[in-house]
Structure formats: structure tokens, C-alpha cells
Enzyme design. Structure first.
Site, PDB file in Angstrom:
ATOM      1  N   ASP A  31     -40.778  45.163 -22.725  1.00 24.94           N
ATOM      2  CA  ASP A  31     -41.379  44.891 -21.414  1.00 24.94           C
ATOM      3  C   ASP A  31     -42.250  46.062 -20.963  1.00 24.94           C
ATOM      4  O   ASP A  31     -43.313  45.874 -20.378  1.00 24.94           O
ATOM      5  CB  ASP A  31     -40.277  44.674 -20.361  1.00 24.94           C
ATOM      6  N   TYR A  34     -45.533  46.083 -22.659  1.00 23.81           N
ATOM      7  CA  TYR A  34     -46.366  45.016 -22.089  1.00 23.81           C
ATOM      8  C   TYR A  34     -46.976  45.501 -20.769  1.00 23.81           C
ATOM      9  O   TYR A  34     -48.176  45.362 -20.527  1.00 23.81           O
ATOM     10  CB  TYR A  34     -45.502  43.769 -21.876  1.00 23.81           C
ATOM     11  N   ASP A  35     -46.119  46.104 -19.926  1.00 20.93           N
ATOM     12  CA  ASP A  35     -46.607  46.571 -18.627  1.00 20.93           C
ATOM     13  C   ASP A  35     -47.667  47.658 -18.779  1.00 20.93           C
ATOM     14  O   ASP A  35     -48.576  47.766 -17.953  1.00 20.93           O
ATOM     15  CB  ASP A  35     -45.437  47.089 -17.776  1.00 20.93           C
ATOM     16  N   LYS A 114     -32.538  42.925  -9.567  1.00 19.62           N
ATOM     17  CA  LYS A 114     -33.540  42.079 -10.225  1.00 19.62           C
ATOM     18  C   LYS A 114     -32.899  41.505 -11.493  1.00 19.62           C
ATOM     19  O   LYS A 114     -32.680  42.228 -12.474  1.00 19.62           O
ATOM     20  CB  LYS A 114     -34.795  42.888 -10.566  1.00 19.62           C
ATOM     21  N   ARG A 135     -41.440  28.388 -13.602  1.00 16.94           N
ATOM     22  CA  ARG A 135     -42.562  28.947 -12.849  1.00 16.94           C
ATOM     23  C   ARG A 135     -43.896  28.550 -13.461  1.00 16.94           C
ATOM     24  O   ARG A 135     -44.879  28.330 -12.773  1.00 16.94           O
ATOM     25  CB  ARG A 135     -42.446  30.480 -12.798  1.00 16.94           C
ATOM     26  N   LYS A 293     -37.666  43.986  -0.643  1.00 15.90           N
ATOM     27  CA  LYS A 293     -38.497  43.033   0.106  1.00 15.90           C
ATOM     28  C   LYS A 293     -38.462  43.394   1.579  1.00 15.90           C
ATOM     29  O   LYS A 293     -37.409  43.785   2.089  1.00 15.90           O
ATOM     30  CB  LYS A 293     -37.940  41.607  -0.039  1.00 15.90           C
ATOM     31  N   CYS A 408     -22.167  55.654 -54.961  1.00 16.80           N
ATOM     32  CA  CYS A 408     -21.806  56.373 -53.740  1.00 16.80           C
ATOM     33  C   CYS A 408     -22.754  57.555 -53.536  1.00 16.80           C
ATOM     34  O   CYS A 408     -22.948  58.355 -54.454  1.00 16.80           O
ATOM     35  CB  CYS A 408     -20.366  56.864 -53.857  1.00 16.80           C
ATOM     36  N   CYS A 427     -16.711  52.801 -51.605  1.00 20.11           N
ATOM     37  CA  CYS A 427     -16.524  53.725 -52.723  1.00 20.11           C
ATOM     38  C   CYS A 427     -15.023  53.853 -52.885  1.00 20.11           C
ATOM     39  O   CYS A 427     -14.327  54.240 -51.950  1.00 20.11           O
ATOM     40  CB  CYS A 427     -17.148  55.084 -52.384  1.00 20.11           C
ATOM     41  N   CYS A 432     -13.434  61.139 -53.721  1.00 19.86           N
ATOM     42  CA  CYS A 432     -14.796  61.236 -53.180  1.00 19.86           C
ATOM     43  C   CYS A 432     -14.845  62.301 -52.070  1.00 19.86           C
ATOM     44  O   CYS A 432     -14.107  62.212 -51.078  1.00 19.86           O
ATOM     45  CB  CYS A 432     -15.218  59.877 -52.629  1.00 19.86           C
TER      46      CYS A 432
HETATM   47  S1  IVH Z   1     -38.198  37.681  -5.446  1.00 15.92           S
HETATM   48  C1  IVH Z   1     -42.821  36.289  -4.926  1.00 15.92           C
HETATM   49  N1  IVH Z   1     -35.894  38.545  -6.221  1.00 15.92           N
HETATM   50  O1  IVH Z   1     -38.616  38.606 -11.134  1.00 15.92           O
HETATM   51  C2  IVH Z   1     -41.798  36.464  -5.961  1.00 15.92           C
HETATM   52  N2  IVH Z   1     -37.416  37.864  -7.901  1.00 15.92           N
HETATM   53  O2  IVH Z   1     -41.021  39.908 -12.039  1.00 15.92           O
HETATM   54  C3  IVH Z   1     -40.486  36.597  -5.315  1.00 15.92           C
HETATM   55  N3  IVH Z   1     -36.524  38.044 -10.165  1.00 15.92           N
HETATM   56  O3  IVH Z   1     -40.659  35.798 -10.807  1.00 15.92           O
HETATM   57  C4  IVH Z   1     -39.476  36.905  -6.284  1.00 15.92           C
HETATM   58  N4  IVH Z   1     -34.545  38.790  -9.608  1.00 15.92           N
HETATM   59  O4  IVH Z   1     -38.219  35.418 -11.512  1.00 15.92           O
HETATM   60  C5  IVH Z   1     -37.079  38.062  -6.624  1.00 15.92           C
HETATM   61  N5  IVH Z   1     -33.765  39.301  -6.707  1.00 15.92           N
HETATM   62  C6  IVH Z   1     -34.946  38.826  -7.118  1.00 15.92           C
HETATM   63  C7  IVH Z   1     -35.249  38.626  -8.466  1.00 15.92           C
HETATM   64  C8  IVH Z   1     -36.505  38.151  -8.824  1.00 15.92           C
HETATM   65  C9  IVH Z   1     -35.323  38.445 -10.610  1.00 15.92           C
HETATM   66  C10 IVH Z   1     -37.642  37.600 -11.019  1.00 15.92           C
HETATM   67  C11 IVH Z   1     -38.352  36.384 -10.521  1.00 15.92           C
HETATM   68  C12 IVH Z   1     -39.796  36.811 -10.422  1.00 15.92           C
HETATM   69  C13 IVH Z   1     -39.836  37.973 -11.362  1.00 15.92           C
HETATM   70  C14 IVH Z   1     -40.986  38.895 -11.101  1.00 15.92           C
END
Ligand code: IVH
Length: 668
Positions: A31, A34-35, A114, A135, A293, A408, A427, A432
Site C-alpha cells: 500500500d 502505491y501511495d 481504520k 464502492r 473526522k 547438511c 540431518c 553434527c
Molecule cells: S470514513 C468519505 N471510517 O477507508 C469516506 N472509512 O481509504 C468516508 N475505512 O473508503 C470513509 N475504516 O472503506 C471511514 N472508520 C472508517 C474506516 C474507513 C476503513 C475505509 C473506507 C474508505 C477507505 C478510504
């Protein structure tokens, strides 16, 4: 550098990896890698606006819509999240967000783990689940309604009296780490290809044409975001914050994550990030970061979103667990019992803050399964403090996989393949040198004869000076032998002589474990020692005598019988006896036997005791310990961060003890 060419290359490459990740569940890079590609492309596009394009993967939610499923148009776009890879990057997001909404109310922040799974959107009409969708590209997803209906955490009908006429919510479909291991075991057993991680397993299980297969995989679901609703206010439902929304989802029958918190200040968030980074591995499911958030929906609307992601949220990513590198060499190592174990020497690579240059390969069957050979580029993964493992080969340097050596690497004797459960290459030369060295290391180790100060470096020097030819030579070593070694002065030499002497009094149970009988670990050694009391009784026992003991099955019994029938065993024991090593098990006369017949399982981190200490106390009071919770468990002693065992204990209504309660019990 031709910038346009590089931009084109990056766009193509990112799209290719999107297909591999989202559609094929077969990612070819980590990941983080990729990022890095995405970040580079974003930077080049920002610096060269002339080359910007609405078609670029930086402008769209990544993800694909496979033609194998019916397309579903989302009621509201499903966005992705921007990432922060450090607290500094997070601080920049925080400053900008707070500044933008400065003139309104002070925000609060809701933080959720997450989950490393895949997003799904669920649509309820009049409280009935009618559509489940992936999605996809954010606008259109794939219809997986029948599949999501097999997930137990997802209600088919909302258990509320006045459901909104339309309600779409989003969440993450995932798989617990333990269920992931089980699925992989089953797949391997059936001769299939293992999933590389729980996320792939969840995606592969959810996007199945046959929902029955989905039903067999233990998929789970957590709600994490609001999609769209109608008639909420008619039902007098009005959520002002994301927290309110989550609480409403709970009343609708959804499960919420345990570690969700609301913070007011940067310091609170930063401390929570630190705490969760530490606790990451204690979750029953994989988490790859935290999502922070803005809690108030009014402020979220004020900040708005880009095409790709909201400005009111950010994903704080934990240090990576995966990386790609080149496997430079496969080394065959000889263990104490002669088993030849392969291990991988890697081109050093930074991973989770440390440089990794070795990985485990378990056994030669694993090498064949991975189809891995020296020179291949591999994906490695490191979870917690465990030695990294090779997840899969990314690109091969030639044909085929690495074959076990015929001889061996230590003594050159021919290697024998044993067709037992371990698929071992071994062995079998009793002389040994590599085996003897490992044997010595084990013999003196803490859980065996516990000779303090007798480390590997000491053993290697004594071997080189030919002071150790047989195990019992340990007891013939003199003060002068040690004073001759590097870094040894009088005090240290005296101490080690004392430690050697002290070890002669170890009980039979430790001696049995220390001499290294195949399949016989610490626990079985104790059981046998308690039953037979003296080593001579063991020489006279047959495999039937051993199988009379509950915990001993035919494999262990045969191994014991075979070991005590060997001339070599007799020679070793005689030499140890002659050196004055104790050969019997003291009978315990403990005042307290309050745990007689009781089975304990220890889990989590105890504040006052190491696990071994707690286990010893339990044993001394007549109880025993077991590694897994079952109906037969009497007590689970649970410390901090206890995970699946604690849950199982609750499920089975097994008595759970806190450390304080345990202390009370042992006082009596
Ligand atoms: S909020 C507007 N909360 O992470 C998007 N996403 O990398 C709001 N994900 O597409 C997403 N845990 O599939 C949110 N606690 C969490 C999450 C979470 C995993 C995933 C989700 C999102 C992706 C983005």
C-alpha cells in the site's frame, strides 16, 4: 526527465495496480509503495497544470466495477480518504481544517480505527435491506446484495418502529484475523492459493458469484459513514454529529467499533494516535490507521469535498507492515534436532521504522507453495515484533523454486526427508556440530537448566577451544577455562561457575526439557517428571506406560520410548549423573492447594507478573494452565489488551479474573 512521459507512466501504472488490487485481489506492490506513486503523480500534476486531466487517477476515487456484477448507481458519491503518514502531516491537515471553519463553532473530532477491509453501501427502504453494493469507482458500484445478506452483522430489517423511507449507510466489510487464518488453512488443505491478507480474503469472499461461498466465510461489518436518507425529520431523527449518526446506527442493530473517541484538542488526538499505534496488534481485526473526522455535520458541509475525498476527514496511516525487496539468498539452518530450516536473507529494506534483512520461510513446503527462489522480488510483511514473513513473489528472476540441500550445511551428511506431519528435512548425524551447538544453547537456556551468563558467544568460544565435546563437559569446565575467554574477568568467571553448580539441582522436569527429546516441550516434561519422579523409571518405561498419561498420545509416547532406548541417551545421562546433576523431581508439599484440578488460561498483559510467573504460582497451588479457552477452562486471568481469548471466555461464560481478584485467590 520528460515530465509528460513520467506522468503518463504513473497514470498507467496506478490504473494497472487499481485493477490488481480492487478487481483481482492480487496486489503486486505494498500500500505504501502505491501511495508513493500517487503522491508523485499529484506533485507532478500540481507543478505542471498544463498536463492536468480529469481522467487522471488522482481526480477519481480509485476502484473498478467488474462486469461480472450488475452495476448500481450510488445515491451519493462514495468518496475515498486522503492519507497522513506522520503526525506532522496530520498537523498540517488539522491546522488547515480548523482555520477554514475558524469563524464558526470550535469543532470536535471523532476518531475511529481504520479497518482494513472493503467499503460497502447498504440501502434500506422502509427499513428493509434492498441493495448492497461495493464502492466501485465511487459513482457506480457492484451489486452484491445477496452476498451482504449472508453477513450476520448486517440486519435484513431494521429493528426500529419508524424507519426512514430511504436510508443508505456505508461501512467496512472485513474478516477477523483468526478467521482469516482458518480460511487460509482450509484453502491450503483444498490445494488452493492462500489469500495474502485479511483484506484480500474479505474482498475475495464478498465478491463471489456464489453467495453460498460468502456465507461460509465469517465476514463482519462495521458502519463508518452516512450516505443519504429521506424522511429522517419526519421520524424526528436529526443527527447533528457523526457520533449521533453512529448511535442511531446502533439502535438500528449495527455493531460499532469499540475504540471510537471524540476529542477536542490537537493534544488529545495526538495522544490517542500514539496509544492506538501501540495497541494496533491487539485488535481482533487488521487496522491500518485511524480515521479522524470533524464530528459536526454543519462543519463538514462547510469544508466540503474534492472529487476524490472529503476535506473534513483524513486517514492517519500507521507505519507500513509490508514492503517489497529482493530475496538475495536462502540459507539452510540446522536446528537442535537436526531439522533443516530455510530462512531468507533479504536486500535490506525499511519497514515500520526498522531495517529488515531477514525473513522466515518456515519450511521447504512453504518455499514450494510460494514458488520462491533466490533473486526473486518478494512482498514481505511484518506484524508487531514477529520476524517478517514472505507473503508472495512479485516477480521471478528465473524458473522454479529453491530445492532443499542434499547434504547438511554443517557436517555434509546426507539429508533425510521424513514424511511426518512436520514435512521435515533432517540431518540424522548424531555428531553434527551444528546440532550440537544448538543443543548446548537450548540446554543452558532460561527455561531449561537456566545457567545464567552462558550465552551463545560463550558457547561459540568454548567450542572453538574444543572445551565442549559432549553435553556433560559443561560440568567439567573450570574457572581457568572461562578466564581465557573474551571479556571474562575473575568476577564473571566465578559467577558462571556458581551458575553451573546451581543448575545441577534443577528438578528432573527441567533436565528432561533441557536434554531435548523430540516433540517433548516444557509442559510434557513436567507431567512426565511428576509421574515418574526419577530418571531410572523412565529408562524402564514402555510406550504403553507413557500413553497411560492423559496428555500423552502415541507420537509422544513413541518418541520417549525411542529416546530412552538409545545407547547415546544412556551415555549422556550417565555422564551428567557422574557430574552430580540431579535426576529426580521433588514432590511438592504446598500448603495451599486451592487450584487443585483447576485449569487457567492467561491472556493479555499482566501488570505485576510475567506470564511464566503467574503460571508457576498456579501450578504451585495445584492448578494447570492451558493456551486455549474451552468449556473445560475454569478461569481466564485477563490483563490489559486481552483479545480473542477474553471474548471466547465471555461467550462460554467462563469465570474471568482480574489481576486483583487473582491476587486475592492466591493469598488464601
Ligand atoms: S470514513 C468519505 N471510517 O477507508 C469516506 N472509512 O481509504 C468516508 N475505512 O473508503 C470513509 N475504516 O472503506 C471511514 N472508520 C472508517 C474506516 C474507513 C476503513 C475505509 C473506507 C474508505 C477507505 C478510504
Amino acid at each position: 526527465m520528460d515530465i509528460k512521459k513520467r506522468i503518463d507512466y504513473l497514470r498507467k501504472e496506478i490504473l494497472r495496480h487499481n485493477v490488481l488490487y480492487y478487481e483481482k485481489q492480487d496486489p503486486q506492490i505494498s500500500d505504501t509503495e502505491y501511495d508513493i506513486l500517487v503522491k508523485e503523480l499529484e506533485k507532478l500534476e500540481a507543478e505542471n497544470p498544463l498536463f492536468a486531466s480529469s481522467d487522471s487517477p488522482t481526480q477519481k476515487v480509485s476502484g473498478t466495477v467488474s462486469s461480472s456484477f450488475k452495476p448500481v448507481k450510488h445515491a451519493a458519491q462514495m468518496l475515498s480518504l486522503d492519507n497522513a503518514y506522520s503526525q506532522e502531516e496530520f498537523a498540517r491537515w488539522y491546522e488547515r481544517a480548523v482555520k477554514t471553519i475558524d469563524n464558526l463553532q470550535p469543532p470536535s473530532f471523532i476518531i475511529e480505527p481504520k479497518i482494513d477491509g472493503l467499503s460497502a453501501a447498504l440501502t434500506y427502504i422502509n427499513g428493509v435491506l434492498v441493495i448492497g453494493a461495493t464502492r466501485g469507482d465511487g459513482e457506480t458500484g457492484e451489486d452484491i446484495t445477496e452476498n451482504v445478506k449472508t453477513i450476520k452483522d448486517i440486519p435484513h430489517k431494521l429493528p426500529i418502529s419508524n424507519p426512514p423511507s430511504f436510508f443508505e449507510l456505508r461501512g467496512e466489510v472485513y474478516i477477523d484475523k483468526s478467521d482469516f487464518e482458518k480460511i487460509n488453512e482450509e484453502i491450503l488443505y483444498a490445494g488452493g492459493q492462500k489469500f495474502a491478507n485479511p483484506r484480500n480474503a474479505a474482498a475475495g469472499s464478498l465478491r463471489q458469484k456464489n453467495p453460498q461461498i460468502t456465507a461460509e466465510r465469517k465476514l463482519r461489518f462495521f458502519v463508518h459513514s452516512f450516505g443519504k436518507a429521506q424522511d429522517l425529520s419526519a421520524q424526528q431523527i436529526d443527527f447533528q454529529t457523526h457520533y449521533d449518526f453512529l448511535r442511531y446506527c446502533k439502535t438500528c442493530g449495527f455493531k460499532l467499533q469499540q475504540k471510537i473517541t471524540v476529542c477536542k484538542t490537537f493534544k488529545e488526538i495526538s495522544d490517542f494516535i500514539d496509544e492506538m499505534t501501540q495497541k494496533r496488534e491487539s485488535f481482533e481485526y487488521e487496522i491500518d490507521g485511524l480515521v479522524i473526522k470533524i464530528n459536526e455535520y454543519a462543519l463538514q458541509n462547510e469544508l466540503g469535498s474534492t472529487n476524490k475525498s472529503p476535506r473534513w476527514a483524513i486517514a492517519y496511516k500507521f507505519p507500513a507492515k509490508q514492503a517489497t525487496t529482493v530475496l538475495n539468498k536462502i540459507r539452510a539452518q540446522v536446528g537442535r534436532t537436526g531439522i533443516i530450516t530455510p530462512s531468507a536473507v533479504l536486500e535490506p529494506v525499511a519497514l515500520g521504522g526498522v531495517t529488515i534483512s531477514h525473513a522466515t520461510l518456515h519450511n521447504f513446503e512453504e518455499i514450494e507453495r510460494l514458488n520462491v527462489n533466490e533473486g526473486d522480488t518478494v512482498l514481505i510483511e511484518r506484524a508487531g515484533d514477529v520476524i517478517p514473513k514472505i507473503v508472495k513473489v512479485i516477480s521471478k528472476s528465473g524458473e522454479g523454486f529453491f530445492r532443499p540441500p542434499k547434504n547438511c550445511p554443517s557436517c555434509n551428511a546426507e539429508i533425510v526427508k521424513e514424511d511426518d506431519a512436520e514435512v521435515a528435512y533432517r540431518c540424522i548425524n548424531p555428531e553434527c556440530p551444528a546440532q550440537f551447538r544448538r543443543h548446548l544453547i537450548h540446554f543452558v537456556s532460561r527455561n531449561a537448566m537456566d545457567i545464567e551468563g552462558f550465552g551463545e558467544a560463550v558457547i561459540d568460544q568454548l567450542l572453538e577451544k574444543k572445551k565442549l565435546k559432549f553435553l556433560a563437559d559443561i560440568y567439567n569446565l573450570t574457572f581457568d577455562d572461562f578466564i581465557d575467554l573474551d571479556l571474562f574477568k575473575e568476577k564473571k568467571a566465578n559467577n558462571i561457575m556458581k551458575a553451573i553448580d546451581k543448575s545441577k539441582n534443577q528438578p528432573l522436569s527441567r533436565l528432561l526439557f533441557a536434554i531435548g527429546i523430540r516433540h517433548i516441550g516444557e509442559k510434557v516434561s513436567e507431567i512426565i517428571a511428576k509421574r515418574f519422579i526419577n530418571i531410572d523409571a523412565l529408562f524402564n518405561a514402555s510406550s504403553e506406560d507413557f500413553t497411560k498419561i492423559n496428555e500423552i498420545g502415541s507420537v509422544l509416547a513413541l518418541s520417549l520410548e525411542e529416546f530412552f532406548a538409545r545407547d547415546q541417551t544412556k551415555r549422556i545421562i550417565d555422564a551428567l549423573k557422574a557430574a552430580g546433576v540431579n535426576m529426580s523431581e521433588p514432590q511438592t508439599e504446598n500448603a495451599g492447594r486451592q487450584f487443585e484440578g483447576k485449569t487457567f488460561v492467561l491472556t493479555g498483559e499482566l501488570a505485576k507478573y510475567a506470564r511464566e510467573e503467574a503460571a508457576k504460582i498456579i501450578k504451585s497451588l495445584g492448578g494447570k494452565t492451558s493456551s486455549s479457552v474451552s468449556k473445560k477452562t475454569d478461569y481466564v486471568l485477563a490483563g490489559e489488551n486481552a483479545g480473542s481469548k477474553l471474548k471466547k471466555a465471555k461467550d462460554l461464560s467462563v469465570k474471568i479474573l482480574t489481576e486483583e481478584e487473582f491476587e486475592e485467590l492466591i493469598k488464601v
